[in-house]
Design a protein around this motif. Structure first.
Motif, PDB file in Angstrom:
ATOM      1  N   HIS A 165       0.093   4.023   1.323  1.00  0.00           N
ATOM      2  CA  HIS A 165      -0.188   4.831   2.515  1.00  0.00           C
ATOM      3  C   HIS A 165       0.786   4.474   3.634  1.00  0.00           C
ATOM      4  N   GLU A 166       0.731   3.221   4.101  1.00  0.00           N
ATOM      5  CA  GLU A 166       1.708   2.738   5.075  1.00  0.00           C
ATOM      6  C   GLU A 166       2.065   1.313   4.683  1.00  0.00           C
ATOM      7  N   CYS A 189       0.849  -1.191   0.000  1.00  0.00           N
ATOM      8  CA  CYS A 189       0.000   0.000   0.000  1.00  0.00           C
ATOM      9  C   CYS A 189       0.887   1.243   0.000  1.00  0.00           C
ATOM     10  N   CYS A 227      -7.470  -1.754   0.992  1.00  0.00           N
ATOM     11  CA  CYS A 227      -6.351  -2.083   1.867  1.00  0.00           C
ATOM     12  C   CYS A 227      -6.882  -2.609   3.210  1.00  0.00           C
ATOM     13  N   PRO A 234      -7.448   6.749   3.195  1.00  0.00           N
ATOM     14  CA  PRO A 234      -6.368   7.718   3.169  1.00  0.00           C
ATOM     15  C   PRO A 234      -5.331   7.492   2.068  1.00  0.00           C
ATOM     16  N   VAL A 235      -5.623   6.643   1.102  1.00  0.00           N
ATOM     17  CA  VAL A 235      -4.673   6.455   0.003  1.00  0.00           C
ATOM     18  C   VAL A 235      -4.720   7.679  -0.911  1.00  0.00           C
ATOM     19  N   ALA A 280       1.244  -2.146   4.391  1.00  0.00           N
ATOM     20  CA  ALA A 280       0.223  -3.189   4.415  1.00  0.00           C
ATOM     21  C   ALA A 280       0.233  -3.878   3.063  1.00  0.00           C
ATOM     22  N   LEU A 290      -5.534  -2.368   6.129  1.00  0.00           N
ATOM     23  CA  LEU A 290      -5.120  -1.655   7.345  1.00  0.00           C
ATOM     24  C   LEU A 290      -6.021  -0.469   7.690  1.00  0.00           C
ATOM     25  N   HIS A 291      -6.236   0.443   6.736  1.00  0.00           N
ATOM     26  CA  HIS A 291      -7.062   1.628   7.038  1.00  0.00           C
ATOM     27  C   HIS A 291      -8.227   1.788   6.073  1.00  0.00           C
ATOM     28  N   GLY A 292      -8.433   0.818   5.210  1.00  0.00           N
ATOM     29  CA  GLY A 292      -9.590   0.883   4.321  1.00  0.00           C
ATOM     30  C   GLY A 292      -9.437   1.785   3.118  1.00  0.00           C
ATOM     31  N   GLY A 293      -8.223   2.280   2.864  1.00  0.00           N
ATOM     32  CA  GLY A 293      -7.989   3.010   1.611  1.00  0.00           C
ATOM     33  C   GLY A 293      -8.145   2.058   0.439  1.00  0.00           C
TER      34      GLY A 293
HETATM   35  S1  FES Z   1      -1.825   1.216   4.911  1.00  0.00           S
HETATM   36 FE1  FES Z   1      -3.237   1.023   3.291  1.00  0.00          FE
HETATM   37  S2  FES Z   1      -4.739   2.518   3.766  1.00  0.00           S
HETATM   38 FE2  FES Z   1      -3.261   2.750   5.317  1.00  0.00          FE
END
Ligand code: FES
Length: 105
Positions: A47-48, A45, A64, A82-83, A50, A66-69
């Motif tokens: 974003h972070e 991902c 994703c 948040p992607v 994952a 982890l945070h649903g992006g």
């Molecule tokens: S790690 Fe994928 S949306 Fe945060």
């Protein structure tokens, strides 16, 4: 750099709606069967940290874990917060009954 296709699976390995993790030239790749079309995205991902192959397919998006992006599976473009940054999309081809992916352009 020229394309370098690597065999990652047999053609019938994934059913429509399924996805799997593969590695191509040391790159993590998420291979997705979207309605019978195969797509390959970078598995990490943007974003972070994952793994998209642990995520879920929702329509033509991969969400994703982890945070649903989310990303558009066909383009790699971000579709949901948040992607914000696109993931890399890789070339996929079928040769005989093998699925091949190139992470080089
Ligand atoms: S790690 Fe994928 S949306 Fe945060």
């Amino acid at each position: 750099m020229t394309e370098h296709f690597v065999t990652v699976a047999r053609k019938d390995f994934l059913e429509p709606g399924e996805l799997t993790y593969v590695e191509v030239d040391d790159e993590p790749v998420c291979l997705i069967n979207l309605d019978g079309e195969l797509h390959a995205l970078n598995d990490m991902c943007t974003h972070e940290e994952a793994s998209l192959s642990d995520g879920t397919i929702d329509g033509d998006e991969i969400e994703c874990p982890l945070h649903g992006g989310a990303f558009n599976i066909r383009t790699g473009d971000p579709t949901s917060f948040p992607v914000a940054v696109a993931t890399e999309k890789y070339a996929v081809r079928i040769v005989g009954d093998e699925v091949q992916v190139s992470v080089r352009k």
